[in-house]
Design a protein around this motif. Sequence first.
Motif, PDB file in Angstrom:
ATOM      1  N   GLU A 145       0.830  -1.203   0.000  1.00 57.91           N
ATOM      2  CA  GLU A 145       0.000   0.000   0.000  1.00 57.91           C
ATOM      3  C   GLU A 145       0.871   1.263   0.000  1.00 57.91           C
ATOM      4  OE1 GLU A 145      -2.804  -0.055   3.173  1.00 57.91           O
ATOM      5  OE2 GLU A 145      -3.705  -1.964   2.585  1.00 57.91           O
ATOM      6  N   ILE A 146       1.970   1.221   0.738  1.00 56.06           N
ATOM      7  CA  ILE A 146       2.888   2.370   0.773  1.00 56.06           C
ATOM      8  C   ILE A 146       3.472   2.614  -0.613  1.00 56.06           C
ATOM      9  CG2 ILE A 146       5.114   3.168   1.660  1.00 56.06           C
ATOM     10  CD1 ILE A 146       4.380   1.667   4.286  1.00 56.06           C
ATOM     11  N   LEU A 147       3.893   1.548  -1.280  1.00 57.16           N
ATOM     12  CA  LEU A 147       4.452   1.682  -2.625  1.00 57.16           C
ATOM     13  C   LEU A 147       3.403   2.191  -3.613  1.00 57.16           C
ATOM     14  CD1 LEU A 147       6.630  -1.559  -2.790  1.00 57.16           C
ATOM     15  CD2 LEU A 147       7.444   0.802  -2.623  1.00 57.16           C
ATOM     16  N   ASP A 148       2.176   1.688  -3.495  1.00 54.13           N
ATOM     17  CA  ASP A 148       1.096   2.155  -4.369  1.00 54.13           C
ATOM     18  C   ASP A 148       0.865   3.652  -4.194  1.00 54.13           C
ATOM     19  OD1 ASP A 148       0.744  -0.400  -5.354  1.00 54.13           O
ATOM     20  OD2 ASP A 148      -0.942  -0.880  -4.025  1.00 54.13           O
ATOM     21  N   GLU A 149       0.897   4.099  -2.937  1.00 56.86           N
ATOM     22  CA  GLU A 149       0.650   5.508  -2.648  1.00 56.86           C
ATOM     23  C   GLU A 149       1.778   6.391  -3.186  1.00 56.86           C
ATOM     24  OE1 GLU A 149      -1.875   8.495  -1.268  1.00 56.86           O
ATOM     25  OE2 GLU A 149      -2.191   6.330  -1.487  1.00 56.86           O
ATOM     26  N   VAL A 150       3.026   5.976  -2.956  1.00 61.13           N
ATOM     27  CA  VAL A 150       4.169   6.759  -3.434  1.00 61.13           C
ATOM     28  C   VAL A 150       4.197   6.792  -4.956  1.00 61.13           C
ATOM     29  CG1 VAL A 150       6.684   6.928  -3.474  1.00 61.13           C
ATOM     30  CG2 VAL A 150       5.518   6.289  -1.363  1.00 61.13           C
ATOM     31  N   GLU A 151       3.790   5.689  -5.587  1.00 60.58           N
ATOM     32  CA  GLU A 151       3.829   5.607  -7.041  1.00 60.58           C
ATOM     33  C   GLU A 151       2.784   6.517  -7.693  1.00 60.58           C
ATOM     34  OE1 GLU A 151       5.035   2.013 -10.081  1.00 60.58           O
ATOM     35  OE2 GLU A 151       3.461   1.632  -8.604  1.00 60.58           O
ATOM     36  N   ARG A 152       1.821   6.993  -6.915  1.00 63.95           N
ATOM     37  CA  ARG A 152       0.890   7.986  -7.454  1.00 63.95           C
ATOM     38  C   ARG A 152       1.620   9.277  -7.805  1.00 63.95           C
ATOM     39  NH1 ARG A 152      -3.101   9.490  -3.387  1.00 63.95           N
ATOM     40  NH2 ARG A 152      -3.883  10.777  -5.101  1.00 63.95           N
ATOM     41  N   ALA A 153       2.727   9.559  -7.086  1.00 62.75           N
ATOM     42  CA  ALA A 153       3.508  10.769  -7.346  1.00 62.75           C
ATOM     43  C   ALA A 153       4.733  10.477  -8.197  1.00 62.75           C
ATOM     44  CB  ALA A 153       3.933  11.414  -6.024  1.00 62.75           C
ATOM     45  N   VAL A 171       6.132   8.264 -10.865  1.00 60.32           N
ATOM     46  CA  VAL A 171       5.589   7.359 -11.880  1.00 60.32           C
ATOM     47  C   VAL A 171       6.675   6.438 -12.432  1.00 60.32           C
ATOM     48  CG1 VAL A 171       4.444   7.227 -14.135  1.00 60.32           C
ATOM     49  CG2 VAL A 171       3.818   9.031 -12.504  1.00 60.32           C
ATOM     50  N   GLY A 172       6.350   5.143 -12.552  1.00 58.31           N
ATOM     51  CA  GLY A 172       7.191   4.212 -13.274  1.00 58.31           C
ATOM     52  C   GLY A 172       8.482   3.817 -12.612  1.00 58.31           C
ATOM     53  N   LYS A 173       8.594   3.993 -11.294  1.00 60.03           N
ATOM     54  CA  LYS A 173       9.830   3.663 -10.594  1.00 60.03           C
ATOM     55  C   LYS A 173       9.583   2.630  -9.494  1.00 60.03           C
ATOM     56  CE  LYS A 173      12.109   6.503 -13.085  1.00 60.03           C
ATOM     57  NZ  LYS A 173      12.996   5.975 -14.132  1.00 60.03           N
ATOM     58  N   ARG A 174       8.722   1.660  -9.775  1.00 55.93           N
ATOM     59  CA  ARG A 174       8.334   0.688  -8.755  1.00 55.93           C
ATOM     60  C   ARG A 174       9.543  -0.083  -8.218  1.00 55.93           C
ATOM     61  NH1 ARG A 174       3.239  -0.303  -6.201  1.00 55.93           N
ATOM     62  NH2 ARG A 174       3.402  -2.307  -5.133  1.00 55.93           N
ATOM     63  N   ASP A 175      10.417  -0.528  -9.104  1.00 57.21           N
ATOM     64  CA  ASP A 175      11.561  -1.316  -8.657  1.00 57.21           C
ATOM     65  C   ASP A 175      12.468  -0.501  -7.734  1.00 57.21           C
ATOM     66  OD1 ASP A 175      10.605  -3.415 -10.141  1.00 57.21           O
ATOM     67  OD2 ASP A 175      11.976  -3.104 -11.829  1.00 57.21           O
ATOM     68  N   ALA A 176      12.775   0.737  -8.132  1.00 53.71           N
ATOM     69  CA  ALA A 176      13.639   1.587  -7.313  1.00 53.71           C
ATOM     70  C   ALA A 176      12.960   1.947  -5.996  1.00 53.71           C
ATOM     71  CB  ALA A 176      14.015   2.851  -8.079  1.00 53.71           C
ATOM     72  N   LEU A 177      11.657   2.204  -6.042  1.00 50.23           N
ATOM     73  CA  LEU A 177      10.923   2.536  -4.811  1.00 50.23           C
ATOM     74  C   LEU A 177      10.863   1.341  -3.869  1.00 50.23           C
ATOM     75  CD1 LEU A 177       7.973   4.622  -6.313  1.00 50.23           C
ATOM     76  CD2 LEU A 177       9.934   5.487  -5.009  1.00 50.23           C
ATOM     77  N   THR A 178      10.758   0.138  -4.426  1.00 50.97           N
ATOM     78  CA  THR A 178      10.751  -1.065  -3.591  1.00 50.97           C
ATOM     79  C   THR A 178      12.081  -1.205  -2.860  1.00 50.97           C
ATOM     80  OG1 THR A 178       9.222  -2.181  -5.095  1.00 50.97           O
ATOM     81  CG2 THR A 178      10.485  -3.576  -3.593  1.00 50.97           C
ATOM     82  N   LEU A 179      13.172  -0.965  -3.563  1.00 49.57           N
ATOM     83  CA  LEU A 179      14.489  -1.025  -2.928  1.00 49.57           C
ATOM     84  C   LEU A 179      14.631   0.076  -1.877  1.00 49.57           C
ATOM     85  CD1 LEU A 179      16.647  -1.727  -6.097  1.00 49.57           C
ATOM     86  CD2 LEU A 179      16.310  -3.295  -4.170  1.00 49.57           C
ATOM     87  N   LEU A 180      14.119   1.258  -2.180  1.00 49.53           N
ATOM     88  CA  LEU A 180      14.177   2.372  -1.228  1.00 49.53           C
ATOM     89  C   LEU A 180      13.414   2.032   0.041  1.00 49.53           C
ATOM     90  CD1 LEU A 180      14.878   5.284  -0.485  1.00 49.53           C
ATOM     91  CD2 LEU A 180      12.906   6.043  -1.823  1.00 49.53           C
TER      92      LEU A 180
END
Length: 317
Positions: A12-20, A22-31
């Motif tokens: 849910e945190i990743l989904d929320e951050v990805e609203r702002a 865009v397209g960086k799911r892999d990097a955000l997951t590592l973060l």
Amino acid sequence: MDLPTTSRLGGEILDEVERAVVGKRDALTLLLAGVLAGGHVLLEDFPGLGKTLAARSLATALGLDFKRAQFTPDLLPADLTGSFVFDQRTATFEFRHGPIFAGLLLADEINRTPPKTQAALLEAMQEHQVTVEGRTFPLPKPFHVLATANPIEYEGTYPLPEAQLDRFLMRLEFGYPSPTEEWQVLTARMGRRTEEHSLRAVTDPTGLLAMQQAIETVTVDDSVSQYCVRLAGSTRRHAQVLVGASPRGSLALLLCSRAYAVLAGRDYVTPEDVKAVAHPVLDHRVSVRPELWASDITASAIVEDILRSVPTPASGP
């Protein structure tokens, strides 16, 4: 908090951050994995790729108090930690907290400030406290630093030495978006009709601490932990390496792979989890021999070579 709940909240945190972002799911997951592992993360990439936006959005989704410190050549340690100020009304000195007293601090362009100020930040990152004029002040829990660095402008900068880079659990790059992702950024901006992003808090500081505690219960087979040791050890013996990863590197592999596994929905770590975090964890801990600087040999290429050469243990719980 149990691991399934932690995994669900992480999604849910990743989904929320990805609203702002865009397209960086892999990097955000590592973060997020770096934060759940209890560490600090260095974001090193070109300007305008969403580093500041990612930090602010992650702080909002985690429910953390967010502060930003713009690092400049004239920034003093007291500008970060705070200082004692004389109060004329009471005729006493009172301590005024600096921006470092935050749940998540964005240290923007950390390589633009002198080593003395860098050292003050890195000491706080390690000790989770600051000392001003002989008095010690604990930092809030949780406390995380996301630092940014520009890899192309070196004039007037103070690059972090290897010993200080080692204090960061991970170093990440976002990279340029694809044409489709860049178009999505434009259409999203037109759709919301404002520069600001409106995100919700998925959890709060207490919830984040509970998630971090749940990560500690992840099962790690001996073969996987030994795999982490072999990978880190191979960086020290590689022919093209001047200095390899310290035992802190093998520990970082283990800690980050646990958090990464939970975000993937598992309560155990696989060798693939270790491989997924290997570059962010090891690349900045590897120093290439000086005589090879003019060649195409990079720390990333060396780590990739090690990942191919070190035998992978069997996967499974």
